[in-house]
Scaffold this motif. Structure first.
Motif, PDB file in Angstrom:
ATOM      1  N   GLN A 142     -30.168 -17.836 -30.138  1.00 61.75           N
ATOM      2  CA  GLN A 142     -30.876 -17.885 -28.860  1.00 61.75           C
ATOM      3  C   GLN A 142     -29.842 -18.047 -27.758  1.00 61.75           C
ATOM      4  OE1 GLN A 142     -33.422 -21.265 -27.796  1.00 61.75           O
ATOM      5  NE2 GLN A 142     -34.850 -19.856 -26.794  1.00 61.75           N
ATOM      6  N   LEU A 143     -29.810 -17.092 -26.840  1.00 61.42           N
ATOM      7  CA  LEU A 143     -28.879 -17.144 -25.728  1.00 61.42           C
ATOM      8  C   LEU A 143     -29.296 -18.220 -24.734  1.00 61.42           C
ATOM      9  CD1 LEU A 143     -28.339 -13.314 -25.100  1.00 61.42           C
ATOM     10  CD2 LEU A 143     -27.133 -14.842 -26.682  1.00 61.42           C
ATOM     11  N   GLY A 144     -28.371 -18.557 -23.839  1.00 59.86           N
ATOM     12  CA  GLY A 144     -28.653 -19.590 -22.859  1.00 59.86           C
ATOM     13  C   GLY A 144     -29.808 -19.270 -21.941  1.00 59.86           C
ATOM     14  N   ASP A 145     -30.133 -17.963 -21.780  1.00 63.03           N
ATOM     15  CA  ASP A 145     -31.250 -17.570 -20.922  1.00 63.03           C
ATOM     16  C   ASP A 145     -32.563 -17.463 -21.696  1.00 63.03           C
ATOM     17  OD1 ASP A 145     -31.041 -15.193 -22.361  1.00 63.03           O
ATOM     18  OD2 ASP A 145     -29.910 -14.176 -20.794  1.00 63.03           O
ATOM     19  N   GLY A 146     -32.548 -17.786 -22.997  1.00 65.73           N
ATOM     20  CA  GLY A 146     -33.769 -17.797 -23.795  1.00 65.73           C
ATOM     21  C   GLY A 146     -33.979 -16.582 -24.672  1.00 65.73           C
ATOM     22  N   ARG A 147     -33.253 -15.487 -24.424  1.00 62.95           N
ATOM     23  CA  ARG A 147     -33.411 -14.306 -25.265  1.00 62.95           C
ATOM     24  C   ARG A 147     -32.930 -14.600 -26.687  1.00 62.95           C
ATOM     25  NH1 ARG A 147     -30.369  -9.767 -21.843  1.00 62.95           N
ATOM     26  NH2 ARG A 147     -29.001 -11.559 -21.449  1.00 62.95           N
ATOM     27  N   VAL A 148     -33.635 -14.037 -27.661  1.00 65.52           N
ATOM     28  CA  VAL A 148     -33.284 -14.225 -29.067  1.00 65.52           C
ATOM     29  C   VAL A 148     -32.746 -12.900 -29.600  1.00 65.52           C
ATOM     30  CG1 VAL A 148     -34.157 -14.754 -31.368  1.00 65.52           C
ATOM     31  CG2 VAL A 148     -34.940 -16.093 -29.395  1.00 65.52           C
ATOM     32  N   VAL A 149     -31.528 -12.923 -30.139  1.00 61.60           N
ATOM     33  CA  VAL A 149     -30.836 -11.709 -30.550  1.00 61.60           C
ATOM     34  C   VAL A 149     -30.429 -11.814 -32.022  1.00 61.60           C
ATOM     35  CG1 VAL A 149     -28.900 -10.153 -30.089  1.00 61.60           C
ATOM     36  CG2 VAL A 149     -29.935 -11.444 -28.205  1.00 61.60           C
ATOM     37  N   CYS A 150     -30.764 -10.783 -32.782  1.00 65.82           N
ATOM     38  CA  CYS A 150     -30.326 -10.669 -34.173  1.00 65.82           C
ATOM     39  C   CYS A 150     -29.016  -9.886 -34.198  1.00 65.82           C
ATOM     40  CB  CYS A 150     -31.378  -9.958 -35.008  1.00 65.82           C
ATOM     41  SG  CYS A 150     -32.979 -10.769 -34.995  1.00 65.82           S
ATOM     42  N   LEU A 151     -28.123 -10.267 -35.116  1.00 64.05           N
ATOM     43  CA  LEU A 151     -26.771  -9.731 -35.081  1.00 64.05           C
ATOM     44  C   LEU A 151     -26.281  -9.312 -36.455  1.00 64.05           C
ATOM     45  CD1 LEU A 151     -25.278 -12.542 -32.846  1.00 64.05           C
ATOM     46  CD2 LEU A 151     -25.605 -10.184 -32.114  1.00 64.05           C
ATOM     47  N   THR A 152     -25.345  -8.383 -36.458  1.00 61.62           N
ATOM     48  CA  THR A 152     -24.505  -8.089 -37.606  1.00 61.62           C
ATOM     49  C   THR A 152     -23.134  -7.755 -37.044  1.00 61.62           C
ATOM     50  OG1 THR A 152     -24.355  -6.830 -39.663  1.00 61.62           O
ATOM     51  CG2 THR A 152     -25.095  -5.623 -37.707  1.00 61.62           C
ATOM     52  N   GLU A 153     -22.261  -7.129 -37.830  1.00 59.09           N
ATOM     53  CA  GLU A 153     -20.897  -6.928 -37.346  1.00 59.09           C
ATOM     54  C   GLU A 153     -20.707  -5.651 -36.551  1.00 59.09           C
ATOM     55  OE1 GLU A 153     -17.901  -7.814 -40.179  1.00 59.09           O
ATOM     56  OE2 GLU A 153     -18.954  -9.586 -40.894  1.00 59.09           O
ATOM     57  N   THR A 154     -21.671  -4.747 -36.556  1.00 61.67           N
ATOM     58  CA  THR A 154     -21.600  -3.617 -35.639  1.00 61.67           C
ATOM     59  C   THR A 154     -22.233  -4.029 -34.321  1.00 61.67           C
ATOM     60  OG1 THR A 154     -23.712  -2.697 -36.396  1.00 61.67           O
ATOM     61  CG2 THR A 154     -21.715  -1.934 -37.503  1.00 61.67           C
ATOM     62  N   ILE A 155     -21.609  -3.661 -33.244  1.00 62.44           N
ATOM     63  CA  ILE A 155     -22.128  -4.044 -31.930  1.00 62.44           C
ATOM     64  C   ILE A 155     -23.500  -3.430 -31.689  1.00 62.44           C
ATOM     65  CG2 ILE A 155     -21.726  -3.800 -29.443  1.00 62.44           C
ATOM     66  CD1 ILE A 155     -18.738  -4.091 -30.018  1.00 62.44           C
ATOM     67  N   LYS A 156     -23.707  -2.187 -32.178  1.00 59.11           N
ATOM     68  CA  LYS A 156     -25.025  -1.557 -31.992  1.00 59.11           C
ATOM     69  C   LYS A 156     -26.110  -2.281 -32.775  1.00 59.11           C
ATOM     70  CE  LYS A 156     -25.794   2.424 -34.055  1.00 59.11           C
ATOM     71  NZ  LYS A 156     -25.636   3.813 -34.580  1.00 59.11           N
ATOM     72  N   GLY A 157     -25.722  -3.113 -33.741  1.00 58.94           N
ATOM     73  CA  GLY A 157     -26.684  -3.911 -34.496  1.00 58.94           C
ATOM     74  C   GLY A 157     -26.995  -5.217 -33.822  1.00 58.94           C
ATOM     75  N   SER A 158     -27.148  -5.222 -32.517  1.00 60.83           N
ATOM     76  CA  SER A 158     -27.578  -6.385 -31.736  1.00 60.83           C
ATOM     77  C   SER A 158     -28.976  -6.081 -31.221  1.00 60.83           C
ATOM     78  CB  SER A 158     -26.619  -6.644 -30.566  1.00 60.83           C
ATOM     79  OG  SER A 158     -25.290  -6.823 -31.021  1.00 60.83           O
ATOM     80  N   ILE A 159     -29.983  -6.773 -31.752  1.00 63.70           N
ATOM     81  CA  ILE A 159     -31.386  -6.417 -31.517  1.00 63.70           C
ATOM     82  C   ILE A 159     -32.154  -7.636 -31.030  1.00 63.70           C
ATOM     83  CG2 ILE A 159     -33.511  -5.636 -32.644  1.00 63.70           C
ATOM     84  CD1 ILE A 159     -31.822  -3.921 -34.477  1.00 63.70           C
ATOM     85  N   VAL A 160     -32.907  -7.448 -29.963  1.00 62.74           N
ATOM     86  CA  VAL A 160     -33.688  -8.534 -29.362  1.00 62.74           C
ATOM     87  C   VAL A 160     -35.067  -8.589 -30.014  1.00 62.74           C
ATOM     88  CG1 VAL A 160     -34.585  -9.496 -27.207  1.00 62.74           C
ATOM     89  CG2 VAL A 160     -32.463  -8.166 -27.192  1.00 62.74           C
ATOM     90  N   ILE A 161     -35.503  -9.801 -30.375  1.00 56.91           N
ATOM     91  CA  ILE A 161     -36.832  -9.988 -30.949  1.00 56.91           C
ATOM     92  C   ILE A 161     -37.601 -11.034 -30.162  1.00 56.91           C
ATOM     93  CG2 ILE A 161     -36.037  -9.374 -33.263  1.00 56.91           C
ATOM     94  CD1 ILE A 161     -36.351 -12.444 -33.912  1.00 56.91           C
ATOM     95  N   ASP A 162     -38.916 -11.047 -30.358  1.00 54.60           N
ATOM     96  CA  ASP A 162     -39.785 -12.072 -29.790  1.00 54.60           C
ATOM     97  C   ASP A 162     -39.930 -13.174 -30.833  1.00 54.60           C
ATOM     98  OD1 ASP A 162     -41.947 -13.663 -28.961  1.00 54.60           O
ATOM     99  OD2 ASP A 162     -42.958 -11.982 -27.993  1.00 54.60           O
ATOM    100  N   PRO A 163     -39.473 -14.417 -30.558  1.00 52.00           N
ATOM    101  CA  PRO A 163     -39.537 -15.470 -31.568  1.00 52.00           C
ATOM    102  C   PRO A 163     -40.953 -15.931 -31.880  1.00 52.00           C
ATOM    103  CG  PRO A 163     -38.835 -16.368 -29.464  1.00 52.00           C
ATOM    104  CD  PRO A 163     -38.870 -14.878 -29.298  1.00 52.00           C
ATOM    105  N   ASN A 164     -41.920 -15.553 -31.046  1.00 52.02           N
ATOM    106  CA  ASN A 164     -43.295 -16.000 -31.249  1.00 52.02           C
ATOM    107  C   ASN A 164     -44.061 -15.145 -32.252  1.00 52.02           C
ATOM    108  OD1 ASN A 164     -43.186 -18.160 -29.247  1.00 52.02           O
ATOM    109  ND2 ASN A 164     -43.112 -16.521 -27.726  1.00 52.02           N
ATOM    110  N   ASN A 165     -43.755 -13.846 -32.298  1.00 53.40           N
ATOM    111  CA  ASN A 165     -44.470 -12.978 -33.238  1.00 53.40           C
ATOM    112  C   ASN A 165     -43.534 -12.071 -34.039  1.00 53.40           C
ATOM    113  OD1 ASN A 165     -43.686 -11.019 -31.372  1.00 53.40           O
ATOM    114  ND2 ASN A 165     -45.703 -10.923 -30.385  1.00 53.40           N
ATOM    115  N   GLU A 183     -22.670 -20.593 -22.503  1.00 54.86           N
ATOM    116  CA  GLU A 183     -21.788 -19.453 -22.704  1.00 54.86           C
ATOM    117  C   GLU A 183     -21.996 -18.800 -24.065  1.00 54.86           C
ATOM    118  OE1 GLU A 183     -17.741 -20.753 -22.429  1.00 54.86           O
ATOM    119  OE2 GLU A 183     -17.868 -22.016 -24.207  1.00 54.86           O
ATOM    120  N   PHE A 184     -21.400 -17.624 -24.189  1.00 49.69           N
ATOM    121  CA  PHE A 184     -21.400 -16.811 -25.398  1.00 49.69           C
ATOM    122  C   PHE A 184     -19.968 -16.333 -25.580  1.00 49.69           C
ATOM    123  CE2 PHE A 184     -21.430 -12.660 -27.367  1.00 49.69           C
ATOM    124  CZ  PHE A 184     -22.495 -12.615 -28.252  1.00 49.69           C
TER     125      PHE A 184
END
Length: 556
Positions: free
Chosen positions: A198-221, A249-250
């Protein structure tokens, strides 16, 4: 094109009623000392005291074809269906202060039609959600809808390059086309199956080692909201799968394989722009060492240079080598670099003994009597410089265990990095590895102690014989002791610490884990972090695949 190729190598990404059954499995008691696991209790001391009076209906889909319900460990088998959600019956008592959502990411689908993937890290991402609310617990899971996952489901075949898998080519021209896409990055997976933050602004991001594999999800559903697109011009195709994320920070590392080294970058809350703090040039080898994770202190970023290095030749192979995208270069030696966060200047760069680690635990600064920093301590889950751990994670090895003790030894490795100009640092045992069964990985700490001197860490250890870490362990770095939890035949995932609001003691809180049981069942487990004793569990409707890393999203 060559730069893009080289930069890539850092990649390893109907309605029914609710579940009401309660697990009757006994657990082993916990003890401090030399990995002691007494006999099981004859009866469970926990009772059902936290049960919802009206459990909601469950959101469920038909199970997938090719996934059988069997009375055996399901940690290494594909998830039964795309999604499920429902309230669980709680055995024991969940603290009422525990309000929020624990998210856990990891590979969860390892087959397409009749084809089975080879490696644990290949599976398509399954996100699991545990929502705690005033003593009640709702569980849900969904597949992360990456382009790689959607293409695989639509075409019933692999369409992107995963950790050990490459698409099967109909002809030579198709192979040439895939190579062209590799140079551009188009064929790289966006399967974000490693971590979630969870970033400091509240966004939730799923990650792997490829940069394109950075995906935002809704933590509620658990809806997939879209790609996390970086707005800078740093380029590159890979980064550390484990950035350092706080409310302010990130921090991340971007390996440079064309001119071997690492960029250290920062991103502010609310921004998608990474800004370079500084650069570290590699001191050995033909390419940078793998940087799956890295530690920080209050004022410094520690950049590890491991002799397990990225390898361009291995990327181009149709069949994986035992080290996959990497190559072991002991002759290149190993190094630890320390960069000042404020100035980007390198303040120390020392040679250290050879090491292999996926996960750093924490780091902190050592000071003299006048408050001057004299060095840095950095702790990690270290595999005794043994690279075979990667190949031990092939699914056929995990699924075919015959009872022999084949898990490579691991320890809490402690790096001592001096600031006195010495060319060498140390790597020692932080405690006797027998305390935790010589197994050590998947760690967490109290986040209030990130970058600071700390006492406790929580990780997965081992009760041997085994082929995979099968205990939860609480490490006391002051007393140099470990306290262990074990459920016979079960595989627990990463123990995640959540502090009690207002707590002043470092271990005042709970530890959350998800467990795959030996008979096909699964459950959420809550331990008192101080005593390391079980206080609650809640049985899932069916066992879940083994997961990797999680984060805590507090109730707002």
């Amino acid at each position: 094109m060559a730069s893009s190729l080289v930069s890539f190598l850092a990649t390893g990404n109907y309605i029914s009623s609710s579940c009401r059954a309660i697990s009757n499995h006994d657990i082993d008691s916990c003890t401090f000392g030399q990995a002691s696991f007494p006999n099981k209790r004859k009866s469970r001391e926990l009772s059902v005291v936290s049960v919802a009076t009206e459990l909601p209906l469950v959101v469920q889909q038909q199970p997938w074809k090719g996934v059988e319900k069997e009375k055996k460990l399901v940690a290494w088998t594909s998830i039964q269906q795309d999604r499920w959600e429902g309230e669980l019956v709680v055995e024991g008592t969940i603290p009422r202060w525990l309000n929020g959502t624990y998210l856990r990411n990891g590979p969860g689908l390892w087959h397409l039609g009749d084809y089975d993937f080879r490696h644990l890290f290949d599976g398509y991402a399954t996100m699991v959600r545990l929502h705690f609310d005033n003593g009640r617990l709702v569980m849900g899971h969904r597949q992360i809808e990456s382009d790689a996952y959607k293409a695989a489901r639509k075409n019933n075949k692999l369409c992107y390059r995963e950790f050990s898998e490459v698409p099967k080519y109909d002809n030579f021209l198709a192979y040439i086309g895939d190579l062209a896409n590799l140079f551009s990055g188009a064929s790289l997976t966006d399967n974000a199956n490693t971590g979630v933050v969870q970033l400091g602004d509240g966004r939730v991001v799923c990650l792997t080692e490829t940069i394109k594999g950075s995906i935002v999800i809704d933590p509620n559903n658990l809806d997939t909201l879209g790609k996390f697109e970086y707005s800078d011009t740093l380029g590159g195709l890979v980064h550390s799968a484990h950035p350092i994320v706080t409310e302010s920070e990130f921090l991340t590392l971007l390996p440079d394989l064309l001119n071997p080294g690492y960029l250290v970058a920062r991103m502010e809350p609310g921004s998608n722009e990474r800004k370079v703090i500084g650069r570290v040039d590699c001191r050995g080898g033909p390419s940078p060492g793998w940087v799956h994770s890295f530690p920080v202190t209050e004022h410094y970023v520690i950049v590890p240079e491991m002799p397990l290095r990225y390898c361009a030749q291995n990327l181009l192979r149709a069949e994986p080598t035992p080290l996959y995208k990497f190559e072991w270069h002991p002759e290149s030696k190993a190094y630890m670099h320390v960069m000042c966060k404020a100035s980007g200047k390198l303040v120390a760069s020392v040679e250290v003994p050879l090491f292999v680690t996926f996960h750093f635990i924490n780091a902190y600064e050592e000071k003299d009597e006048d408050g001057r920093v004299t060095g840095v301590i950095a702790d990690c889950c270290e595999h005794n410089a043994n690279t075979t751990i990667l190949d031990k994670l092939r699914l056929k090895n995990l699924r075919s265990w015959s009872g022999e003790d084949v898990l490579p030894d691991a320890r809490v490795g402690r790096f001592k990095i001096p600031f006195n100009g010495s060319p060498k640092g140390e790597l020692v045992d932080a405690l006797n590895p027998n305390e935790h069964g010589r197994g050590m990985d998947m760690c967490s700490i109290n986040p209030a102690y990130l970058g600071k001197k700390y006492r406790y860490a929580y990780a997965c250890g081992a009760q041997r014989p085994c082929n995979f870490p099968n205990t939860l362990t609480k490490i006391d770095l002051k007393e140099k002791k470990a306290k262990n939890w074990h459920d016979e035949g079960a595989i627990p995932s990463e123990p995640f610490f959540v502090a009690r609001p207002g707590a002043t003691n470092e271990d005042d809180g709970v530890v959350i884990s998800m467990v795959s049981g030996q008979n096909g069942e699964g459950y959420a487990l809550i331990l008192d972090a101080s005593t390391f004793e079980e206080i609650a569990r809640a049985k899932f409707p069916y066992g879940l695949p083994y997961g990797l890393h999680g984060c805590w999203v507090p109730k707002r």
